[in-house]
Design an enzyme around this catalytic site. Structure first.
Site, PDB file in Angstrom:
ATOM      1  CG  HIS A 161      -5.104  -6.650   0.067  1.00 25.69           C
ATOM      2  ND1 HIS A 161      -5.284  -5.742  -0.946  1.00 25.69           N
ATOM      3  CD2 HIS A 161      -3.950  -6.298   0.692  1.00 25.69           C
ATOM      4  CE1 HIS A 161      -4.278  -4.878  -0.948  1.00 25.69           C
ATOM      5  NE2 HIS A 161      -3.455  -5.190   0.032  1.00 25.69           N
ATOM      6  CG  HIS A 170      -6.511   3.077   3.106  1.00 30.40           C
ATOM      7  ND1 HIS A 170      -5.570   2.064   3.110  1.00 30.40           N
ATOM      8  CD2 HIS A 170      -6.766   3.334   1.796  1.00 30.40           C
ATOM      9  CE1 HIS A 170      -5.264   1.732   1.856  1.00 30.40           C
ATOM     10  NE2 HIS A 170      -5.982   2.486   1.048  1.00 30.40           N
ATOM     11  CG  ASN A 206      -0.284   2.108  11.447  1.00 35.30           C
ATOM     12  OD1 ASN A 206       0.111   1.601  10.396  1.00 35.30           O
ATOM     13  ND2 ASN A 206      -1.052   1.460  12.276  1.00 35.30           N
ATOM     14  CG  HIS A 258      -2.600  -1.618  -3.684  1.00 35.21           C
ATOM     15  ND1 HIS A 258      -1.574  -2.483  -3.441  1.00 35.21           N
ATOM     16  CD2 HIS A 258      -3.118  -1.300  -2.477  1.00 35.21           C
ATOM     17  CE1 HIS A 258      -1.473  -2.702  -2.140  1.00 35.21           C
ATOM     18  NE2 HIS A 258      -2.406  -1.978  -1.531  1.00 35.21           N
ATOM     19  CB  SER A 312      -0.844   0.071   1.272  1.00 35.23           C
ATOM     20  OG  SER A 312      -1.737  -0.981   1.330  1.00 35.23           O
ATOM     21  CE1 TYR A 362      -8.578  -4.631   1.670  1.00 32.43           C
ATOM     22  CE2 TYR A 362      -6.737  -5.538   2.888  1.00 32.43           C
ATOM     23  CZ  TYR A 362      -7.251  -4.580   2.040  1.00 32.43           C
ATOM     24  OH  TYR A 362      -6.440  -3.593   1.561  1.00 32.43           O
ATOM     25  CD  GLU A 363      -8.512  -5.917  -2.986  1.00 29.71           C
ATOM     26  OE1 GLU A 363      -8.970  -5.453  -4.039  1.00 29.71           O
ATOM     27  OE2 GLU A 363      -7.312  -6.182  -2.833  1.00 29.71           O
ATOM     28  CB  ALA A 395       1.760  -0.285   4.437  1.00 31.38           C
ATOM     29  CG  MET A 423      -4.795  -5.818   6.860  1.00 31.37           C
ATOM     30  SD  MET A 423      -6.082  -4.663   6.384  1.00 31.37           S
ATOM     31  CE  MET A 423      -6.102  -3.570   7.810  1.00 31.37           C
ATOM     32  CB  SER A 424      -0.574  -8.076   2.301  1.00 36.12           C
ATOM     33  OG  SER A 424       0.579  -7.430   2.792  1.00 36.12           O
TER      34      SER A 424
HETATM   35  N1  HPA Z   1      -2.698  -3.130  10.962  1.00 37.47           N
HETATM   36  C1  HPA Z   1      -2.964  -3.885   9.894  1.00 37.47           C
HETATM   37  N2  HPA Z   1      -2.564  -3.561   8.665  1.00 37.47           N
HETATM   38  C2  HPA Z   1      -1.869  -2.424   8.512  1.00 37.47           C
HETATM   39  C3  HPA Z   1      -1.573  -1.577   9.587  1.00 37.47           C
HETATM   40  C4  HPA Z   1      -2.018  -1.960  10.884  1.00 37.47           C
HETATM   41  O1  HPA Z   1      -1.795  -1.267  11.900  1.00 37.47           O
HETATM   42  N3  HPA Z   1      -0.873  -0.529   9.076  1.00 37.47           N
HETATM   43  C5  HPA Z   1      -0.747  -0.731   7.740  1.00 37.47           C
HETATM   44  N4  HPA Z   1      -1.353  -1.885   7.382  1.00 37.47           N
END
Ligand code: HPA
Length: 270
Positions: A88, A245, A233, A66, A35, A90-91, A118, A209-210
Site C-alpha cells: 500500500h 484493523h 465496516n 496479507h 486485507s 501508506y506503507e 476490504a 486504502m488501495s
Molecule cells: N476506510 C478505509 N479503509 C478501509 C475501511 C475504511 O472504513 N475499511 C476497510 N478498509
C-alpha cells in the site's frame, strides 16, 4: 502502449521470467486479494505457491492479514494467478511498487484482472459482509510519478462486460451484490466523520486504502478489470464508531467465501 518511465523494467522482466519458469505464463485471469482475504487462496485446487520472497524485485508487505505469495490455480475453470497480499502507499511504497503486480500480470499475458479489497461501506443501504462491484473510482491518492498528464486513461476502466457477468453470477448464486463508486485514500488512518461526509457528497459508496493506483495501471496496460470491495465496516456518521484493523480482518475472513464464489462463478461465464 507507453510504459511508465518510473518503473524498473529489469525487475519486472526478472520477476516475469521466474513466474514463467514456474509454469505461470498466460493466466486467463490475475486476482489480487485485499486485507483479510488470504483465506480465498486456501483450499484452491492444484495450487502452485510461489512466495513473494522467491520473486526478484517483488515488493513485500508488512501489513498483517496479507500473506505474501503468488498462487497458480484453477478458478471457475480458468487458469488463475492469485496475488495473496499487496503493498500500500501508506506503507511508504512508491507507485511503482504498488503497481508491480499489475505490470507482471500484463507481461505474463493475462487477460482479465480482478482486484479485491476490504472497504468501509458509506452507502446507507450497505451492511457488513456485502460485496460491492466497483463501477468507477475516485483516486485521492496515487503518489508522485515521473509521468506526463493523461498517461493513464480511465474512462470505462471497470469493464462493463465483466460487471454484467458478475451481476448474472450473483443473481444465479443468490449472492447479494451491491454496486458503487470506490474512493481510494492514502490511509493508514480510517476516515473521520467529516471525511465520510465529504466522501458521500463526492459520490462514493465505499472507501478504502488501495486499488485505485493498480486499476490505473491495469486499464492503461489493456487488462480487462473487475473490482470487488468486501464491506467490512460501516463508518457512517450516524452509526460511527472507530474502525479497527482487527474488525476489518475478521469481516474479511467471514466474507472470503462469498467472494470466492462470486469470482469463480463470474470466471465460469468468461
Ligand atoms: N476506510 C478505509 N479503509 C478501509 C475501511 C475504511 O472504513 N475499511 C476497510 N478498509
Amino acid at each position: 502502449m507507453t510504459h511508465p518511465r518510473d518503473t524498473d523494467f529489469a525487475a519486472v522482466s526478472a520477476a516475469t521470467k521466474l513466474l514463467i519458469d514456474r509454469g505461470l505464463e498466460r493466466p486467463d485471469v490475475v486476482v489480487v486479494l485485499g486485507s483479510g482475504l488470504s483465506s480465498f487462496a486456501d483450499g484452491l485446487g492444484d495450487a502452485l505457491i510461489v512466495p513473494y520472497a522467491d520473486i526478484p524485485g517483488f515488493p513485500r508487505t508488512a501489513v498483517s492479514g496479507h500473506r505474501g505469495a503468488a498462487v497458480g490455480c484453477t478458478l471457475g475453470g480458468k487458469r488463475a494467478l492469485v496475488f495473496s497480499g499487496r503493498v500500500h502507499h501508506y506503507e511508504g511504497c512508491s507507485p511503482a511498487d504498488v503497481t508491480f503486480s499489475v505490470l507482471l500480470a500484463a507481461e505474463l499475458g493475462a487477460g482479465a484482472f480482478v482486484i479485491t479489497n476490504a472497504s468501509g461501506g458509506i452507502d446507507p443501504g450497505f451492511d457488513v459482509g456485502d460485496l460491492m462491484l466497483i463501477s468507477d473510482q475516485i483516486a485521492t491518492v496515487s503518489g508522485p510519478r515521473k509521468l506526463p498528464p493523461g498517461t493513464f486513461r480511465m474512462a470505462g476502466a471497470y469493464s462493463e462486460r465483466l460487471r454484467a457477468l458478475a451481476r448474472r453470477a450473483a443473481a444465479d448464486g443468490k449472492i447479494r451484490l451491491r454496486e458503487g463508486v470506490y474512493m481510494g485514500s492514502l490511509g493508514p488512518t480510517y476516515e473521520t466523520p467529516a471525511e465520510i461526509r465529504m466522501a458521500r457528497r463526492m459520490g462514493a459508496s465505499a472507501v478504502g486504502m488501495s486499488t485505485v493506483s493498480e486499476v490505473q495501471a491495469a486499464h492503461s496496460r489493456g487488462l480487462e478489470v473487475m473490482g470487488i470491495a468486501l464491506i467490512t465496516n460501516i463508518p457512517l456518521p450516524g452509526r460511527f464508531r472507530e474502525t479497527t484493523h482487527e474488525e476489518v480482518l475478521e469481516a474479511g475472513r467471514l466474507g472470503a467465501g462469498a467472494l470466492v464464489s462470486l469470482v469463480s462463478s463470474t470466471l465460469e461465464r468468461l
